[in-house]
Design a protein around this motif. Structure first.
Motif, PDB file in Angstrom:
ATOM      1  N   TYR A 169       0.836  -1.190   0.000  1.00  0.00           N
ATOM      2  CA  TYR A 169       0.000   0.000   0.000  1.00  0.00           C
ATOM      3  C   TYR A 169       0.870   1.238   0.000  1.00  0.00           C
ATOM      4  O   TYR A 169       1.831   1.345   0.725  1.00  0.00           O
ATOM      5  CB  TYR A 169      -0.896  -0.017   1.246  1.00  0.00           C
ATOM      6  CG  TYR A 169      -1.726   1.224   1.376  1.00  0.00           C
ATOM      7  CD1 TYR A 169      -2.768   1.459   0.506  1.00  0.00           C
ATOM      8  CD2 TYR A 169      -1.436   2.177   2.352  1.00  0.00           C
ATOM      9  CE1 TYR A 169      -3.518   2.594   0.627  1.00  0.00           C
ATOM     10  CE2 TYR A 169      -2.198   3.305   2.460  1.00  0.00           C
ATOM     11  CZ  TYR A 169      -3.242   3.517   1.601  1.00  0.00           C
ATOM     12  OH  TYR A 169      -4.000   4.635   1.699  1.00  0.00           O
ATOM     13  N   ALA A 170       0.514   2.201  -0.801  1.00  0.00           N
ATOM     14  CA  ALA A 170       1.178   3.499  -0.850  1.00  0.00           C
ATOM     15  C   ALA A 170       2.645   3.403  -1.207  1.00  0.00           C
ATOM     16  O   ALA A 170       3.399   4.325  -0.943  1.00  0.00           O
ATOM     17  CB  ALA A 170       1.016   4.256   0.474  1.00  0.00           C
TER      18      ALA A 170
ATOM     19  N   SER B   8     -12.090  -8.061  20.298  1.00  0.00           N
ATOM     20  CA  SER B   8     -13.125  -7.246  19.668  1.00  0.00           C
ATOM     21  C   SER B   8     -12.947  -5.761  19.985  1.00  0.00           C
ATOM     22  O   SER B   8     -13.454  -4.908  19.263  1.00  0.00           O
ATOM     23  CB  SER B   8     -14.510  -7.718  20.119  1.00  0.00           C
ATOM     24  OG  SER B   8     -14.602  -7.614  21.523  1.00  0.00           O
ATOM     25  N   THR B   9     -12.220  -5.435  21.060  1.00  0.00           N
ATOM     26  CA  THR B   9     -12.033  -4.020  21.411  1.00  0.00           C
ATOM     27  C   THR B   9     -10.655  -3.494  21.021  1.00  0.00           C
ATOM     28  O   THR B   9     -10.353  -2.325  21.215  1.00  0.00           O
ATOM     29  CB  THR B   9     -12.225  -3.807  22.926  1.00  0.00           C
ATOM     30  OG1 THR B   9     -11.316  -4.684  23.614  1.00  0.00           O
ATOM     31  CG2 THR B   9     -13.659  -4.118  23.341  1.00  0.00           C
ATOM     32  N   ALA B  10      -9.821  -4.373  20.478  1.00  0.00           N
ATOM     33  CA  ALA B  10      -8.469  -3.947  20.101  1.00  0.00           C
ATOM     34  C   ALA B  10      -8.525  -3.035  18.892  1.00  0.00           C
ATOM     35  O   ALA B  10      -9.478  -3.053  18.112  1.00  0.00           O
ATOM     36  CB  ALA B  10      -7.613  -5.177  19.789  1.00  0.00           C
ATOM     37  N   THR B  11      -7.481  -2.222  18.736  1.00  0.00           N
ATOM     38  CA  THR B  11      -7.422  -1.352  17.563  1.00  0.00           C
ATOM     39  C   THR B  11      -7.107  -2.195  16.325  1.00  0.00           C
ATOM     40  O   THR B  11      -6.616  -3.324  16.422  1.00  0.00           O
ATOM     41  CB  THR B  11      -6.315  -0.305  17.725  1.00  0.00           C
ATOM     42  OG1 THR B  11      -5.052  -0.984  17.823  1.00  0.00           O
ATOM     43  CG2 THR B  11      -6.540   0.534  18.981  1.00  0.00           C
ATOM     44  N   ASP B  12      -7.367  -1.603  15.164  1.00  0.00           N
ATOM     45  CA  ASP B  12      -7.071  -2.298  13.910  1.00  0.00           C
ATOM     46  C   ASP B  12      -5.597  -2.684  13.838  1.00  0.00           C
ATOM     47  O   ASP B  12      -5.251  -3.771  13.367  1.00  0.00           O
ATOM     48  CB  ASP B  12      -7.420  -1.409  12.712  1.00  0.00           C
ATOM     49  CG  ASP B  12      -8.914  -1.385  12.431  1.00  0.00           C
ATOM     50  OD1 ASP B  12      -9.324  -0.588  11.568  1.00  0.00           O
ATOM     51  OD2 ASP B  12      -9.655  -2.159  13.069  1.00  0.00           O
ATOM     52  N   GLN B  13      -4.737  -1.775  14.292  1.00  0.00           N
ATOM     53  CA  GLN B  13      -3.292  -2.043  14.179  1.00  0.00           C
ATOM     54  C   GLN B  13      -2.900  -3.249  15.025  1.00  0.00           C
ATOM     55  O   GLN B  13      -2.062  -4.061  14.611  1.00  0.00           O
ATOM     56  CB  GLN B  13      -2.472  -0.818  14.607  1.00  0.00           C
ATOM     57  CG  GLN B  13      -2.826   0.468  13.889  1.00  0.00           C
ATOM     58  CD  GLN B  13      -2.613   0.401  12.386  1.00  0.00           C
ATOM     59  OE1 GLN B  13      -3.081  -0.479  11.710  1.00  0.00           O
ATOM     60  NE2 GLN B  13      -1.902   1.363  11.841  1.00  0.00           N
ATOM     61  N   ASP B  14      -3.475  -3.385  16.204  1.00  0.00           N
ATOM     62  CA  ASP B  14      -3.174  -4.542  17.042  1.00  0.00           C
ATOM     63  C   ASP B  14      -3.682  -5.825  16.402  1.00  0.00           C
ATOM     64  O   ASP B  14      -2.980  -6.850  16.401  1.00  0.00           O
ATOM     65  CB  ASP B  14      -3.800  -4.374  18.437  1.00  0.00           C
ATOM     66  CG  ASP B  14      -3.055  -3.364  19.284  1.00  0.00           C
ATOM     67  OD1 ASP B  14      -3.645  -2.815  20.233  1.00  0.00           O
ATOM     68  OD2 ASP B  14      -1.864  -3.117  18.988  1.00  0.00           O
ATOM     69  N   VAL B  15      -4.894  -5.780  15.873  1.00  0.00           N
ATOM     70  CA  VAL B  15      -5.453  -6.978  15.246  1.00  0.00           C
ATOM     71  C   VAL B  15      -4.618  -7.376  14.028  1.00  0.00           C
ATOM     72  O   VAL B  15      -4.353  -8.558  13.791  1.00  0.00           O
ATOM     73  CB  VAL B  15      -6.928  -6.753  14.852  1.00  0.00           C
ATOM     74  CG1 VAL B  15      -7.504  -7.989  14.186  1.00  0.00           C
ATOM     75  CG2 VAL B  15      -7.767  -6.403  16.074  1.00  0.00           C
ATOM     76  N   PRO B  72       1.993  -0.439   8.480  1.00  0.00           N
ATOM     77  CA  PRO B  72       1.180  -0.049   9.648  1.00  0.00           C
ATOM     78  C   PRO B  72       1.000   1.458   9.829  1.00  0.00           C
ATOM     79  O   PRO B  72       0.106   1.872  10.562  1.00  0.00           O
ATOM     80  CB  PRO B  72       1.946  -0.643  10.834  1.00  0.00           C
ATOM     81  CG  PRO B  72       2.871  -1.647  10.255  1.00  0.00           C
ATOM     82  CD  PRO B  72       3.190  -1.198   8.868  1.00  0.00           C
ATOM     83  N   GLU B  73       1.856   2.263   9.180  1.00  0.00           N
ATOM     84  CA  GLU B  73       1.685   3.710   9.365  1.00  0.00           C
ATOM     85  C   GLU B  73       0.430   4.238   8.672  1.00  0.00           C
ATOM     86  O   GLU B  73       0.019   5.369   8.915  1.00  0.00           O
ATOM     87  CB  GLU B  73       2.923   4.466   8.876  1.00  0.00           C
ATOM     88  CG  GLU B  73       3.271   4.258   7.411  1.00  0.00           C
ATOM     89  CD  GLU B  73       4.271   3.144   7.199  1.00  0.00           C
ATOM     90  OE1 GLU B  73       4.274   2.198   8.017  1.00  0.00           O
ATOM     91  OE2 GLU B  73       5.033   3.206   6.223  1.00  0.00           O
ATOM     92  N   PHE B  74      -0.185   3.429   7.805  1.00  0.00           N
ATOM     93  CA  PHE B  74      -1.434   3.810   7.161  1.00  0.00           C
ATOM     94  C   PHE B  74      -2.595   3.073   7.822  1.00  0.00           C
ATOM     95  O   PHE B  74      -2.414   2.008   8.394  1.00  0.00           O
ATOM     96  CB  PHE B  74      -1.382   3.501   5.670  1.00  0.00           C
ATOM     97  CG  PHE B  74      -0.320   4.254   4.939  1.00  0.00           C
ATOM     98  CD1 PHE B  74       0.887   3.655   4.640  1.00  0.00           C
ATOM     99  CD2 PHE B  74      -0.522   5.574   4.574  1.00  0.00           C
ATOM    100  CE1 PHE B  74       1.883   4.354   3.991  1.00  0.00           C
ATOM    101  CE2 PHE B  74       0.464   6.283   3.921  1.00  0.00           C
ATOM    102  CZ  PHE B  74       1.673   5.680   3.624  1.00  0.00           C
ATOM    103  N   LYS B  75      -3.803   3.630   7.666  1.00  0.00           N
ATOM    104  CA  LYS B  75      -4.985   2.988   8.253  1.00  0.00           C
ATOM    105  C   LYS B  75      -5.311   1.706   7.507  1.00  0.00           C
ATOM    106  O   LYS B  75      -5.292   1.682   6.269  1.00  0.00           O
ATOM    107  CB  LYS B  75      -6.186   3.925   8.130  1.00  0.00           C
ATOM    108  CG  LYS B  75      -6.285   4.997   9.179  1.00  0.00           C
ATOM    109  CD  LYS B  75      -7.595   5.740   8.955  1.00  0.00           C
ATOM    110  CE  LYS B  75      -7.981   6.523  10.166  1.00  0.00           C
ATOM    111  NZ  LYS B  75      -9.290   7.147  10.005  1.00  0.00           N
ATOM    112  N   PHE B  76      -5.663   0.668   8.275  1.00  0.00           N
ATOM    113  CA  PHE B  76      -6.049  -0.576   7.637  1.00  0.00           C
ATOM    114  C   PHE B  76      -7.329  -0.380   6.831  1.00  0.00           C
ATOM    115  O   PHE B  76      -7.485  -0.958   5.748  1.00  0.00           O
ATOM    116  CB  PHE B  76      -6.256  -1.669   8.684  1.00  0.00           C
ATOM    117  CG  PHE B  76      -6.663  -2.988   8.092  1.00  0.00           C
ATOM    118  CD1 PHE B  76      -7.993  -3.385   8.072  1.00  0.00           C
ATOM    119  CD2 PHE B  76      -5.719  -3.815   7.527  1.00  0.00           C
ATOM    120  CE1 PHE B  76      -8.370  -4.588   7.506  1.00  0.00           C
ATOM    121  CE2 PHE B  76      -6.082  -5.031   6.956  1.00  0.00           C
ATOM    122  CZ  PHE B  76      -7.408  -5.412   6.950  1.00  0.00           C
ATOM    123  N   SER B  77      -8.240   0.441   7.348  1.00  0.00           N
ATOM    124  CA  SER B  77      -9.509   0.655   6.638  1.00  0.00           C
ATOM    125  C   SER B  77      -9.259   1.255   5.262  1.00  0.00           C
ATOM    126  O   SER B  77      -9.883   0.875   4.275  1.00  0.00           O
ATOM    127  CB  SER B  77     -10.431   1.563   7.454  1.00  0.00           C
ATOM    128  OG  SER B  77      -9.794   2.800   7.716  1.00  0.00           O
TER     129      SER B  77
END
Lengths: 172, 200
Positions: A169-170, B8-15, B72-77
């Motif tokens: 990505y990017a 289920s409550t973890a951030t996207d980056q952790d998951v 990881p520096e970018f949003k997973f979404s």
């Protein structure tokens, strides 16, 4: 963080905004997760990944060249040394020596293993036949098919899904 | 097996980190979090439920198989929407599509095909009159969105359904920020014009 509100720059239309905001999120059919995960490659165990990572980090091009060079040099040195020794020895004596010191022991060991294996296999077959009777022949036929079926099954399981490679990505 | 506390409550980056470590439950959590947003986007882009589900599956399979290449520096979404949008655009470039229909695609020749291409809107507990009105206007808005150019459609859906910022939309679609604003402005103007008769 102050969020830029697009409603300030887009044509002001509360009715349109209301219906846009009411658009629902739609769901795929039940079982979507399972269908996806059935196609995802199973990752290697962590210890295997760490070992591979250690090997990859160690195996720099320079080190690989050094290792290959040392292996080639030691092989050449050994060959030259053996050749020098043999060249100074009478060929018949050298042959007799090799046969006596290497050939005979190796061949004896092979024969011993064949004899032992045959005795064990024969004893086992006799025992099975005495236990199950003529049905052993049908069982033996089925067992002979197992390696082929297992190989086909392993191939189907291990076959990886194909797909286009996703660029990082990017990464521009 | 390593424990995954508070999955289920973890951030996207952790998951994502757990998914990269090989935890299948983390993979499942990522699919669970984004299956509806990704599917919704794809369904409104390609206007075929069966196709949208295929594209959604391809999106997640590509993303999870390439999870090691995710930065990881970018949003997973943003990453997953980028993959999904690219899949939709690739498909749309290969074929012409009819306008969107809540009752199913116009080229549907069997009941099953019409049902497969119809949008399913969940019941939100409205009164029968509200539901009918919402369905009619909802159908009109879906029609209008379906008539937008794919680039405008992506922008409108990411902004108003997925509530993404302009900057994030620009990242997802790989467009300049000004272009995203322009597309949304034009898309809203077209939608306003399309919905004109129903607004009175």
């Amino acid at each position: 963080m102050t969020e830029f509100d697009p409603l300030q720059s887009a044509p002001d239309d509360p009715i349109l905004d209301r219906y846009l905001r009411s658009l629902p999120r739609l769901a795929p059919r039940p079982g979507f997760e399972d269908r996806v995960l059935a196609r995802v490659r199973k990752p290697l165990p962590m210890r295997v990944r760490r070992a591979r990572a250690s090997l990859v980090s160690w195996a720099s091009p320079a080190r690989l060249w050094w290792a290959s060079g040392l292996a080639a040099a030691s092989s050449a040195a050994w060959t030259v040394a053996l050749g020098s020794w043999l060249s100074g020895v009478d060929p018949e004596v050298a042959t007799a020596l090799l046969v006596a010191e290497v050939g005979v022991p190796v061949w004896s060991t092979v024969l011993d293993w064949i004899a032992l294996g045959s005795r064990m296999a024969g004893g086992w077959a006799l025992g099975v036949y005495q236990f199950v009777g003529p049905a052993v022949f049908a069982g033996a036929g089925a067992l002979a098919l197992l390696p082929m079926l297992s190989a086909m099954g392993l191939y189907l399981i291990a076959r990886q899904p194909r797909g286009r490679k996703v660029r990082a990505y990017a990464a521009r | 097996m390593e424990q995954l506390p508070g999955l289920s409550t973890a951030t996207d980056q952790d998951v994502v980190r757990w998914a990269r470590d090989g935890q299948e439950r983390a993979h499942r959590e990522l699919v669970r979090r984004y299956e509806r947003p990704v599917f919704s986007l794809l369904l409104r882009m390609v206007r075929d439920r069966e196709l949208a589900e295929d594209l959604a599956q391809e999106t997640f399979v590509k993303a999870l198989n390439a999870i090691d290449s995710y930065r990881p520096e970018f949003k997973f979404s943003s990453w997953i929407f980028k993959i999904a949008n690219n899949a939709a655009i690739d498909h749309l470039r290969r074929r012409e599509l009819d306008t969107l229909s809540l009752e199913g695609a116009r080229d549907a020749t069997t009941t099953e095909r019409a049902e497969a291409t119809a949008l399913q809107i969940s019941d939100r507990g409205e009164s029968p009159l509200d539901e009918m009105e919402a369905k009619e206007l909802g159908s009109a808005i879906e029609h209008a969105i379906g008539r937008l150019r794919p680039e405008y459609r992506s922008c409108i859906l990411l902004r108003h359904v997925e509530d993404r910022s302009y900057e994030e939309i620009a990242e997802i679609l790989d467009l300049p920020l000004g272009t995203v604003k322009t597309y949304i402005h034009r898309a809203r103007a077209e939608l306003k014009e399309s919905l004109g008769p129903l607004r009175e």
